[in-house]
Design a protein around this motif. Structure first.
Motif, PDB file in Angstrom:
ATOM      1  N   THR A 116      12.126 -27.490 -47.473  1.00 42.60           N
ATOM      2  CA  THR A 116      12.767 -28.470 -46.592  1.00 42.60           C
ATOM      3  C   THR A 116      11.933 -29.744 -46.695  1.00 42.60           C
ATOM      4  OG1 THR A 116      11.372 -28.013 -44.663  1.00 42.60           O
ATOM      5  CG2 THR A 116      13.358 -26.674 -44.887  1.00 42.60           C
ATOM      6  N   THR A 117      12.438 -30.824 -46.123  1.00 43.59           N
ATOM      7  CA  THR A 117      11.659 -32.065 -46.194  1.00 43.59           C
ATOM      8  C   THR A 117      10.516 -32.084 -45.161  1.00 43.59           C
ATOM      9  OG1 THR A 117      13.362 -33.191 -44.887  1.00 43.59           O
ATOM     10  CG2 THR A 117      13.436 -33.497 -47.272  1.00 43.59           C
ATOM     11  N   SER A 118      10.398 -30.992 -44.369  1.00 42.59           N
ATOM     12  CA  SER A 118       9.239 -30.882 -43.472  1.00 42.59           C
ATOM     13  C   SER A 118       8.124 -30.077 -44.118  1.00 42.59           C
ATOM     14  CB  SER A 118       9.623 -30.205 -42.161  1.00 42.59           C
ATOM     15  OG  SER A 118      10.537 -31.009 -41.466  1.00 42.59           O
ATOM     16  N   ASN A 119       8.429 -29.423 -45.229  1.00 46.00           N
ATOM     17  CA  ASN A 119       7.424 -28.598 -45.901  1.00 46.00           C
ATOM     18  C   ASN A 119       6.881 -29.256 -47.167  1.00 46.00           C
ATOM     19  OD1 ASN A 119       7.443 -26.667 -43.926  1.00 46.00           O
ATOM     20  ND2 ASN A 119       9.036 -25.433 -44.896  1.00 46.00           N
ATOM     21  N   ILE A 120       7.074 -30.556 -47.247  1.00 42.88           N
ATOM     22  CA  ILE A 120       6.517 -31.343 -48.351  1.00 42.88           C
ATOM     23  C   ILE A 120       5.844 -32.565 -47.718  1.00 42.88           C
ATOM     24  CG2 ILE A 120       7.063 -32.705 -50.425  1.00 42.88           C
ATOM     25  CD1 ILE A 120       9.561 -30.874 -50.778  1.00 42.88           C
ATOM     26  N   LEU A 121       4.605 -32.805 -48.100  1.00 45.65           N
ATOM     27  CA  LEU A 121       3.890 -33.985 -47.590  1.00 45.65           C
ATOM     28  C   LEU A 121       3.871 -35.060 -48.674  1.00 45.65           C
ATOM     29  CD1 LEU A 121       0.743 -32.225 -45.996  1.00 45.65           C
ATOM     30  CD2 LEU A 121       2.903 -32.824 -44.863  1.00 45.65           C
ATOM     31  N   VAL A 122       3.874 -36.303 -48.240  1.00 41.79           N
ATOM     32  CA  VAL A 122       3.818 -37.421 -49.183  1.00 41.79           C
ATOM     33  C   VAL A 122       2.465 -38.102 -49.037  1.00 41.79           C
ATOM     34  CG1 VAL A 122       4.870 -39.616 -49.861  1.00 41.79           C
ATOM     35  CG2 VAL A 122       6.300 -37.779 -48.936  1.00 41.79           C
ATOM     36  N   MET A 123       1.834 -38.313 -50.179  1.00 43.97           N
ATOM     37  CA  MET A 123       0.494 -38.890 -50.187  1.00 43.97           C
ATOM     38  C   MET A 123       0.507 -40.157 -51.031  1.00 43.97           C
ATOM     39  SD  MET A 123      -2.724 -36.922 -51.732  1.00 43.97           S
ATOM     40  CE  MET A 123      -3.742 -36.274 -50.455  1.00 43.97           C
ATOM     41  N   LYS A 124      -0.048 -41.226 -50.489  1.00 45.05           N
ATOM     42  CA  LYS A 124      -0.033 -42.484 -51.231  1.00 45.05           C
ATOM     43  C   LYS A 124      -1.148 -42.504 -52.261  1.00 45.05           C
ATOM     44  CE  LYS A 124       0.395 -47.490 -50.461  1.00 45.05           C
ATOM     45  NZ  LYS A 124       0.867 -47.702 -51.791  1.00 45.05           N
ATOM     46  N   ARG A 125      -0.774 -42.787 -53.498  1.00 46.24           N
ATOM     47  CA  ARG A 125      -1.753 -43.018 -54.560  1.00 46.24           C
ATOM     48  C   ARG A 125      -1.840 -44.526 -54.737  1.00 46.24           C
ATOM     49  NH1 ARG A 125      -4.885 -39.201 -55.107  1.00 46.24           N
ATOM     50  NH2 ARG A 125      -4.035 -37.139 -55.439  1.00 46.24           N
TER      51      ARG A 125
END
Ligand SMILES: Nc1ncnc2c1ncn2[C@@H]1O[C@H](COP(=O)(O)OP(=O)(O)O)[C@@H](O)[C@H]1O
Ligand SMILES: [Mg+2]
Length: 220
Positions: A131-140
């Motif tokens: 789901t989109t709650s089980n993926i984190l987004v990290m800024k590179r």
């Protein structure tokens, strides 16, 4: 004793931000469910804990970004893992960027999400709860990376059927959480197909599962 800050409280457990040997740490604790038979409950909880640790570690050997597991306490069903600083859940990231009309960033990120799921499947990891709650987004520096989490329902399988259902679960969650975003889900599929083995068969399976719904696949 480190201070604990509640991060999230779900149906299955509780998550706290703390420190482990001085490092930012997330404590994920699964609690007992009073309505389940105690022996069954213990087995299920332990299986999820074990699967979560196994998949988190396997991901790293496949080059997929996941939190590092620091310590596992089987007595209290608790995992201590790396707390991913400077991340947001994909759901919030999408909502914010949709609101600002920043589609290009989202398209690139969704391609990346699909690519990452392709790597998971190439390693025969079926996430089980995409789901989109089980993926984190990290800024590179110049792009965004995704970090996969919440592997309690994951299984090890090379079956096209399981991979198709994994994508179907994501599609359902994605389109209901983010209406009018079929184009973004298509980017996920494009990213997936760019790397996943047997991608044509998996996408054919996804279409099949769409038509029949996921239930029958679970008994068949
Ligand atoms: N390692 C982590 N670093 C930072 N935040 C995390 C981490 N793991 C989980 N979270 C946050 O906690 C929420 C719930 O974690 P998750 O593992 O998905 O548990 P649940 O089984 O309750 O859904 C996630 O959606 C995310 O916001
Ligand atoms: Mg979750």
């Amino acid at each position: 004793m480190a201070t604990l800050q509640l991060v999230s409280q779900g149906a299955e457990g509780r998550l706290f931000e703390t420190t482990f040997l001085g490092k930012p740490c997330l404590k994920k604790e699964r609690f007992k469910k009073a309505y389940r038979h105690p022996v069954l409950d213990e087995k299920l909880t332990n299986k999820r804990l074990t699967q979560e640790c196994r998949s988190l570690s396997k991901c790293r050997s496949l080059g997929i970004r996941t939190p590092t597991v620091y310590y596992v306490d089987h007595k209290t069903n608790t995992i201590y893992m790396e707390y991913m600083k400077h991340t947001v859940v994909l759901k919030d990231f999408i909502d914010e960027h949709v609101a600002r009309g920043e589609r290009t960033i989202l398209e690139d990120l969704c391609y990346n999400v699909g690519y990452t799921i392709g790597l998971l499947h190439n390693g025969d990891i079926i996430h089980g709860d995409l789901t989109t709650s089980n993926i984190l987004v990290m800024k590179r520096i110049d792009k965004y990376d995704c970090v996969m989490i919440d592997f309690g329902l994951s299984i090890n399988s090379s079956l096209v059927e399981d991979k198709g259902v994994d994508l179907y679960v994501l599609e359902k969650a994605f389109l209901s959480t983010h209406p009018n975003s079929q184009d973004l889900f298509d980017k996920i599929l494009a990213g997936y197909c760019s790397v996943a083995r047997a991608q044509k068969a998996v996408v054919t399976k996804l279409r099949e599962v769409r038509l029949r719904g996921r239930k029958r696949s679970m008994v068949g």
